[in-house]
Scaffold this motif. Sequence first.
Motif, mmCIF file in Angstrom:
data_model
loop_
_atom_site.group_PDB
_atom_site.id
_atom_site.type_symbol
_atom_site.label_atom_id
_atom_site.label_comp_id
_atom_site.label_asym_id
_atom_site.label_seq_id
_atom_site.Cartn_x
_atom_site.Cartn_y
_atom_site.Cartn_z
ATOM 1 N N GLU A 269 34.491 31.050 0.748
ATOM 2 C CA GLU A 269 34.746 31.715 2.029
ATOM 3 C C GLU A 269 33.607 32.672 2.393
ATOM 4 O O GLU A 269 33.190 32.735 3.556
ATOM 5 N N ARG B 266 34.927 29.356 -6.584
ATOM 6 C CA ARG B 266 36.316 29.654 -6.223
ATOM 7 C C ARG B 266 36.444 29.717 -4.693
ATOM 8 O O ARG B 266 35.460 29.990 -3.992
ATOM 9 N N PRO B 267 37.647 29.515 -4.179
ATOM 10 C CA PRO B 267 37.834 29.552 -2.724
ATOM 11 C C PRO B 267 37.340 30.843 -2.075
ATOM 12 O O PRO B 267 36.762 30.805 -0.979
ATOM 13 N N GLU B 268 37.525 31.982 -2.726
ATOM 14 C CA GLU B 268 37.081 33.243 -2.121
ATOM 15 C C GLU B 268 35.553 33.333 -2.074
ATOM 16 O O GLU B 268 34.991 33.923 -1.152
ATOM 17 N N PRO C 121 33.364 20.947 -5.245
ATOM 18 C CA PRO C 121 34.406 21.656 -5.991
ATOM 19 C C PRO C 121 34.291 21.510 -7.500
ATOM 20 O O PRO C 121 34.796 22.334 -8.241
#
Length: 105
Positions: free
Chosen positions: A87, A82-84, A102
């Motif tokens: 990050e 996931r993006p979080e 992805p």
Amino acid sequence: MTFEAYLGFTGQTATVFASGELGAETAPVLRSLVERAAAGPVARLVLDLTGLSAMSSAGVRVLAFAQQSLPSGVPIIVVGARPEVVEIIRLAGFDQAVSLSPGSS
């Protein structure tokens, strides 16, 4: 905190599938699977994080452990994060040590 992980092999590709929340309490499970993967004749390690909902710095430490445990030149591919989670990996600077994809494995 729910966390599940398992290890599979396809040829010399080891894939660790993880789901749930990866934190200090659950990181030893993932570390153990990475350790088992590194003990075999592995040409690449795939960490399928498609089902991972959260990751703390303990997860980043497992990435560091994986990098140190695998023979030089064996790529680590993180897929489906996931993006979080991506990050967190980027903030720790591990986006230079692993390949981020992805899609799922």
